[in-house]
Design an enzyme around this catalytic site. Structure first.
Site, PDB file in Angstrom:
ATOM      1  N   GLU A 232      46.659  33.791  38.928  1.00 43.16           N
ATOM      2  CA  GLU A 232      46.439  35.142  38.188  1.00 43.16           C
ATOM      3  C   GLU A 232      45.177  35.759  38.819  1.00 43.16           C
ATOM      4  OE1 GLU A 232      45.425  36.878  33.847  1.00 43.16           O
ATOM      5  OE2 GLU A 232      44.991  34.623  34.200  1.00 43.16           O
ATOM      6  N   HIS A 233      44.139  34.926  39.055  1.00 41.19           N
ATOM      7  CA  HIS A 233      42.898  35.449  39.637  1.00 41.19           C
ATOM      8  C   HIS A 233      42.776  34.660  41.008  1.00 41.19           C
ATOM      9  CE1 HIS A 233      42.521  36.569  35.601  1.00 41.19           C
ATOM     10  NE2 HIS A 233      41.797  37.464  35.748  1.00 41.19           N
TER      11      HIS A 233
END
Length: 428
Positions: A323-324
């Site tokens: 996601e990050h």
């Protein structure tokens, strides 16, 4: 944190090293959510008021928040916080205004005009979780692009009692209606409507396993509502070389770990020495966190992986599809070329995830659980849809007519062929 040397692992162990925590009791959650949705469909506002007491321990007599309540919340809010919100608002607005699409119009063949037009989704519902950490920043991330896209009706739901900062952000962004309702019931109300709640076309926003399941269920019902994306637990992968600051790296790992017990953080570094320093720093910082208990459970699902070089570190990141993705190396932009899958990328020592979460301008609503292989971060396009237009003159029609007749005939679609043939005959 568990430390693994990637080259010492067999294929199965490598797969295990990048495995996400299982989402537990899925069948049980599905049944509970189905029951909650049914209650809202049958009893409307009454069900929402009962659920507020049952799940949120909140006694409410109405669903819709009044303008006076919103005004009073804004007056109570700390001025420094208001100013910080305004800084974030301006950057998020700038970044999303830059995403306004240009209309496409061209002539594919002489006399054949084709266009792409963009139109906003008319009615959108924004869900903002409650709890100990009110996500007022998510109001900005959802409502700003909705407003820029031109959505006619923007409504927001959050569990009672709604945080003052959430109400302030909603007012700032031009949200039309605010409802004090939470969980799966709120998603059901937005999808199907009640006496007080507007039925929307699409629902946006994060939530717990019950909210996620409710979004899944209403989006699979033709009478329900579309959703932004299926969200899983939050996650981050950090790539760091030996010159990275272990204090910075540890703080980035923990800023994700404190989201919840099911969050996952992974550090990919290049040496045992840095892995040990980073692990020790995580433990030191963890002891000082108010949300230590939650973050500790997340750290238990997390690990440090030692890669032989930065190319292998990128390979690991692309397999995980985070996601990050935070890259703290000497030349982080050089590595960006090799990044295939990530929701949002943070380059360099002074680009912590916190900046993207709040105020850099990018959107913090991101695909999780490996979905970055096929899905994008939330943006202006999610609040609109495209439609194509074609217009043919007689000249254009004659230029394409024979080809389309042959194509339709060979697909055995006679009515398609006739629609062209009859027109061709009329032009003889």
């Amino acid at each position: 944190m568990q430390i693994l040397v990637y080259d010492n692992l067999d294929e199965k162990q490598k797969e295990e090293a990048l495995k996400r925590p299982a989402i537990s009791a899925k069948d049980e959650i599905s049944k509970i959510v189905s029951s909650i949705i049914k209650e809202v469909q049958e009893k409307g506002d009454e069900a929402l008021i009962e659920q507020a007491l049952k799940f949120d321990k909140a006694e409410i007599s109405k669903i819709k928040i009044t303008q006076e309540e919103i005004t009073q919340a804004s007056k109570r809010l700390d001025k420094d916080l208001q100013e910080a919100i305004l800084v974030a608002y301006e950057n998020i607005k700038k970044f999303h205004e830059a995403q306004i699409p240009h209309e496409i119009a061209l002539e594919t063949t002489k006399g054949v005009k084709c266009e792409v037009l963009t139109r906003p989704i008319e009615k959108v519902g924004l869900y903002i979780p409650g709890g100990l950490a009110p996500l007022f920043s998510t109001v900005l991330m959802l409502a700003i692009p909705a407003k820029i896209a031109g959505c006619e009706k923007i409504v927001l739901a959050s569990p009672a009692k709604i945080n003052d900062a959430v109400l302030f952000c909603a007012k700032l962004c031009g949200v039309d209606e605010i409802y004090q309702m939470g969980g799966a019931g709120a998603i059901a109300a937005l999808a199907y409507g009640t006496q007080s709640v507007l039925k929307v076309d699409k629902i946006f926003g994060p939530g717990n396993a019950f909210v996620t399941e409710a979004k899944r269920q209403v989006s699979s019902d033709i009478n329900g509502a579309a959703i932004d994306m299926q969200a899983g637990p939050s996650e981050v992968l950090v790539i760091a070389d030996d010159l990275a600051n272990e204090k910075f790296v540890a703080s980035d790992l923990l800023s994700q770990a404190e989201h919840g017990a099911d969050s996952q953080v992974i550090l990919v570094c290049l040496s045992q020495d840095f892995a040990k320093k980073a692990s020790d720093e995580v433990q030191s910082q963890l002891e000082l966190l108010p949300r230590k208990e939650l973050a500790s459970k997340s750290i238990a699902n997390s690990r440090i992986i030692i890669a032989k070089d930065l190319n292998q570190a990128l390979e690991i990141s692309n397999l995980y599809a985070p996601e990050h993705l935070i890259i703290q190396t000497q030349n982080p932009r050089e590595l960006l070329k090799g990044v295939k899958h990530a929701g949002s990328v943070f380059l360099g020592a002074y680009s912590p995830e916190s900046m993207g979460d709040y105020a850099s301008g990018t959107n913090h609503v991101l695909p999780t659980y490996g979905l970055t292989k096929t899905h994008s971060s939330l943006g202006l396009a999610d609040f609109s849809k495209r439609m194509t237009v074609q217009e043919l003159s007689k000249e254009g029609f004659l230029a394409l007519g024979k080809s389309v007749e042959i194509l339709a005939q060979n697909e055995h679609l006679d009515a398609h062929k006739n629609a062209v043939t009859f027109r061709l005959e009329s032009l003889k």
